[in-house]
Motif scaffolding. Structure first.
Motif, mmCIF file in Angstrom:
data_model
loop_
_atom_site.group_PDB
_atom_site.id
_atom_site.type_symbol
_atom_site.label_atom_id
_atom_site.label_comp_id
_atom_site.label_asym_id
_atom_site.label_seq_id
_atom_site.Cartn_x
_atom_site.Cartn_y
_atom_site.Cartn_z
ATOM 1 N N ASN A 1 0.952 -1.210 -0.078
ATOM 2 C CA ASN A 1 0.096 0.147 0.158
ATOM 3 C C ASN A 1 0.923 1.338 -0.056
ATOM 4 O O ASN A 1 0.420 2.223 -0.729
ATOM 5 N N ARG A 2 1.897 1.306 0.804
ATOM 6 C CA ARG A 2 2.713 2.414 1.139
ATOM 7 C C ARG A 2 3.642 2.636 -0.526
ATOM 8 O O ARG A 2 3.688 3.575 -0.988
ATOM 9 N N THR A 3 3.729 1.353 -1.141
ATOM 10 C CA THR A 3 4.506 1.608 -2.593
ATOM 11 C C THR A 3 3.396 2.327 -3.467
ATOM 12 O O THR A 3 3.952 3.121 -4.358
ATOM 13 N N TYR A 4 2.245 1.680 -3.445
ATOM 14 C CA TYR A 4 1.342 2.395 -4.313
ATOM 15 C C TYR A 4 1.098 3.888 -3.968
ATOM 16 O O TYR A 4 1.343 4.621 -4.997
ATOM 17 N N ALA A 5 1.353 4.376 -2.884
ATOM 18 C CA ALA A 5 0.864 5.641 -2.419
ATOM 19 C C ALA A 5 2.223 6.578 -2.861
ATOM 20 O O ALA A 5 2.169 7.624 -3.227
ATOM 21 N N LEU A 6 3.282 5.795 -2.978
ATOM 22 C CA LEU A 6 4.554 6.589 -3.502
ATOM 23 C C LEU A 6 4.629 6.557 -5.058
ATOM 24 O O LEU A 6 5.414 7.556 -5.552
ATOM 25 N N THR B 1 15.943 10.319 0.670
ATOM 26 C CA THR B 1 14.755 9.542 1.408
ATOM 27 C C THR B 1 13.752 9.066 0.683
ATOM 28 O O THR B 1 13.752 9.146 -0.611
ATOM 29 N N ILE B 2 12.661 8.268 1.190
ATOM 30 C CA ILE B 2 11.791 7.667 0.399
ATOM 31 C C ILE B 2 10.866 8.511 -0.419
ATOM 32 O O ILE B 2 10.266 7.878 -1.359
ATOM 33 N N THR B 3 10.840 9.666 0.093
ATOM 34 C CA THR B 3 9.890 10.703 -0.631
ATOM 35 C C THR B 3 10.903 11.867 -1.773
ATOM 36 O O THR B 3 9.892 12.283 -2.326
ATOM 37 N N THR B 4 11.985 11.478 -1.555
ATOM 38 C CA THR B 4 12.722 12.439 -2.465
ATOM 39 C C THR B 4 13.687 11.868 -3.548
ATOM 40 O O THR B 4 14.749 12.470 -4.324
ATOM 41 N N ASN B 5 13.616 10.557 -3.634
ATOM 42 C CA ASN B 5 14.611 9.659 -4.486
ATOM 43 C C ASN B 5 13.739 8.514 -5.129
ATOM 44 O O ASN B 5 13.371 7.494 -4.426
ATOM 45 N N ARG C 1 12.151 -0.619 -3.146
ATOM 46 C CA ARG C 1 11.195 -1.319 -2.299
ATOM 47 C C ARG C 1 10.774 -2.485 -3.225
ATOM 48 O O ARG C 1 10.269 -3.538 -2.625
ATOM 49 N N CYS C 2 10.495 -2.111 -4.403
ATOM 50 C CA CYS C 2 9.960 -3.150 -5.337
ATOM 51 C C CYS C 2 10.844 -4.279 -5.482
ATOM 52 O O CYS C 2 10.396 -5.503 -5.596
ATOM 53 N N ASN C 3 12.110 -4.177 -5.370
ATOM 54 C CA ASN C 3 13.099 -4.952 -5.828
ATOM 55 C C ASN C 3 13.297 -5.844 -4.397
ATOM 56 O O ASN C 3 13.153 -7.297 -4.495
ATOM 57 N N PHE D 1 4.035 -5.465 -7.597
ATOM 58 C CA PHE D 1 5.275 -4.976 -7.446
ATOM 59 C C PHE D 1 5.972 -4.760 -8.798
ATOM 60 O O PHE D 1 6.888 -3.873 -9.226
ATOM 61 N N TYR D 2 5.821 -5.996 -9.891
ATOM 62 C CA TYR D 2 6.426 -5.810 -11.296
ATOM 63 C C TYR D 2 5.869 -4.395 -11.994
ATOM 64 O O TYR D 2 6.529 -3.679 -12.521
ATOM 65 N N PHE D 3 4.596 -4.287 -11.669
ATOM 66 C CA PHE D 3 3.771 -3.137 -12.441
ATOM 67 C C PHE D 3 4.168 -1.845 -11.656
ATOM 68 O O PHE D 3 4.948 -0.900 -12.578
#
Length: 614
Positions: free
Chosen positions: A54-59, A102-106, A113-115, A139-141
């Motif tokens: 969910n957090r990855t979607y949000a990013l 950081t997770i929101t700036t890079n 995260r996906c890897n 995660f592939y998508f």
């Protein structure tokens, strides 16, 4: 509006579960400062992986386009990035790839995260195989989409497909891969996503999640980009053929899986989770999960401050077709019934015009007032700054009051409208474009016809206006213009013009302003009214204003109240639109290019040596 607005309730539920399953976890377990510190136990629990996903979607999934942002700039709106328009961008202007560690700036934190997830799920013994498959597909998508968004801006970027330790401020330790290698990797990921994702998700649980058809649609889009002039200036035909095959497959799969055009174009953004939505970021009226788009789009008189910030230009208004699909100016002998009226330009137009553009005197229901008219003539006393003479009807909800329209991150509000990143209409027009470029004219016209029929355009004597698409170049222009109309104000015009190497089509943004003609007068009622004058903005004892009795559809009335023709003028001042060719591939910001000895800068920028066309 359940998913990425969604994550509130879901995060609480899963966090409570994690307190039992993983007692060492803290509230910010997945955003901990140590970027190496993801506990491997996460991959043993499906709920924990779900929260991480969910957090990855949000990013990764884009938010509403930024008003005045570089990637939302063309000649459609008064809001625009003038550095792009006037050719003054520099190496640090386009920073989407990253500005920090950081997770929101890079964006390479998103890649990592996906890897991590793909590798962790491969070795997981706690997640059922059926769930693992669907999780991996997402995660592939998300990895593919992150790479695609970087590649379409910069060309090839460092290609990292295995989780690596974060070193050197989060900058990858490998050189930029060729663009062709990146496109191939993105396509492979999207194939893997499509192979693992469901055709549909179950009810509310899957709102906002990627489906098989959506993954296929993005693959088609990626290959269409690779075939387009931005990446393919020599027009290598095989790329268009590959794109055609992928876009047709995406279209066929979408139809099979139940996607379709919503009957009413005006409802695309107001009816949530409709059949046209393929990729979406969910919003709500809750705090931290909303958008202030409603408040800034409304005219000042119906907003809580900041209104009128999203005004369409005369350029966009002129791009709309007539009601039979023909351009307002064309070289083909037009029928004698449908004519364009330069003064009453809103008459006999493509119905999408009325659904999108608010002109002086147009019906524009807001704040529950069903008969409300919008006025934008010079000197009107209750609308603040009017830059173009037009307002946007899209992305607003007529029932909301001005106070409800305002969003505050602490208290919520606004319209909670979802951002649709991709809809089925785009799948259709991508297919049409690829069909045209490969010489399949009948297929191309069949697809565009679907869009125009849904829009409410009449067939007329020229097959919905498609008769002017008599050869590939003419049809190419028709499709580009169709995309401008269909996706008006959705932030896609900029990307289409870059992709097709048509940034030169962006011209000075223009306003269209009307002046009131005596005995009519605009503005506040003077202390001593002049006998015989009619003060349009002055309300009587019942709150009625003379302007609201004016019928602009009546040519005699219209010309009696307003001086015609209206004044059309540039809003650029003394500035000149000048967009250089190196904007087709941007520079990597200094954070990336100057903190690595192996990452080259893009050709066309200072010290640039990387060729994005390879």
């Amino acid at each position: 509006m359940k998913y990425i607005k969604n994550t509130g309730k879901l995060m609480v539920a899963v966090a409570l579960m994690l307190m039992v399953v993983l007692p060492s976890c803290k509230k910010d377990f997945f955003d901990i400062e140590d970027p190496q510190g993801i506990d491997s136990d996460i991959w043993k629990d499906e709920g924990a992986v779900g929260l991480y996903l969910n957090r990855t979607y949000a990013l990764v999934i884009p938010q509403w386009p930024t008003l005045g942002g570089i990637h939302n700039t063309s000649d459609e709106l008064n809001n625009a990035n003038t550095a792009l328009l006037y050719g003054t961008l520099n190496e640090n202007s386009v920073t989407d790839i990253g500005t920090g560690n950081t997770i929101t700036t890079n964006r390479y934190f998103d890649i990592r995260r996906c890897n991590l997830a793909l590798e962790g799920l491969d070795t997981s013994t706690g997640v059922p195989a059926s769930s693992k498959r669907i999780l991996k597909g997402q995660f592939y998508f998300l990895r593919a989409y992150t790479y695609f968004r970087m590649v379409n801006l910069y060309g090839g970027v460092p290609l990292v497909l295995k989780a690596q330790e974060i070193t050197n401020e989060g900058i990858p330790s490998v050189p930029r891969a060729k663009t062709s290698e990146c496109i191939a990797a993105i396509a492979r990921d999207l194939d893997s996503a499509a192979a693992n994702l469901p055709a549909k998700w179950t009810a509310n649980a899957g709102l906002g999640r990627i489906t098989k058809a959506a993954a296929m649609a993005v693959k088609g889009k990626v290959l269409m980009y690779w075939a387009s002039p931005q990446f393919n200036p020599t027009n290598i035909a095989s790329r268009w053929e590959d794109a055609y095959v992928a876009c047709k497959a995406a279209y066929d799969q979408s139809v099979t899986d139940g996607y379709g055009l919503l009957a009413n174009y005006a409802n695309i953004f107001t009816v949530e989770d409709n059949s046209e939505v393929m990729i979406v970021r969910k919003y709500s009226t809750s705090r931290d999960l909303g958008t202030n788009l409603e408040n800034v789009t409304r005219p000042s008189s119906e907003s809580s401050g900041g209104g009128g910030s999203n005004q369409p230009t005369w350029n966009l208004v002129q791009s709309y077709l007539k009601s039979n699909g023909m351009p307002i100016v064309n070289a083909v002998t037009d029928d004698t019934v449908i004519k364009y009226n330069a003064n009453q330009f809103w008459l006999n137009r493509d119905p999408r015009f009325t659904a999108s553009i608010v002109y002086n005197g147009a019906l524009y229901p807001l704040s529950g007032k069903s008969d409300r008219k919008q006025w934008s003539y010079n000197g009107i006393n209750d609308e603040g700054s009017i830059n173009t003479g037009f307002y946007s009807k899209r992305f607003t909800v007529s029932s909301l009051s001005p106070s409800q329209a305002l969003y505050n991150s602490n208290t919520g509000g606004g319209n909670g409208m979802d951002w649709i990143e991709m809809r089925f209409a785009e799948v259709i027009l991508n297919y049409a474009e690829c069909a045209n470029e490969t010489g399949r004219m009948t297929e191309a016209k069949d697809m565009v016809r679907k869009i125009r029929v849904r829009a409410g355009i009449v067939a007329g004597a020229y097959d919905y206006g498609l008769a002017i698409g008599s050869a590939i170049p003419a049809m190419r222009n028709l499709i580009l213009n169709e995309r401008q109309t269909e996706f008006a104000l959705e932030g896609k015009r900029y990307f289409d013009l870059r992709r097709t190497r048509n940034l030169s089509l962006i011209s000075a943004r223009q306003s269209h302003r009307l002046t009131v003609k005596l005995p009519y007068v605009s503005g506040n009622l003077p202390a001593t009214p002049v006998v015989g004058r009619i003060y349009l903005d002055a309300a009587n004892t019942l709150g009625e204003k003379p302007r609201d009795t004016v019928n602009v559809n009546n040519a005699v009335t219209y010309s009696t109240v307003f001086t015609l023709p209206a004044t059309v003028a540039s809003i650029e001042g003394s500035n000149v639109i000048s967009i250089p060719n190196n904007y087709y591939f941007y520079a990597l910001p200094n954070f990336f290019s100057q903190n690595s000895f192996v990452i080259e800068q893009t050709i066309g920028w200072i010290n640039g040596s990387f060729d994005p066309l390879q």
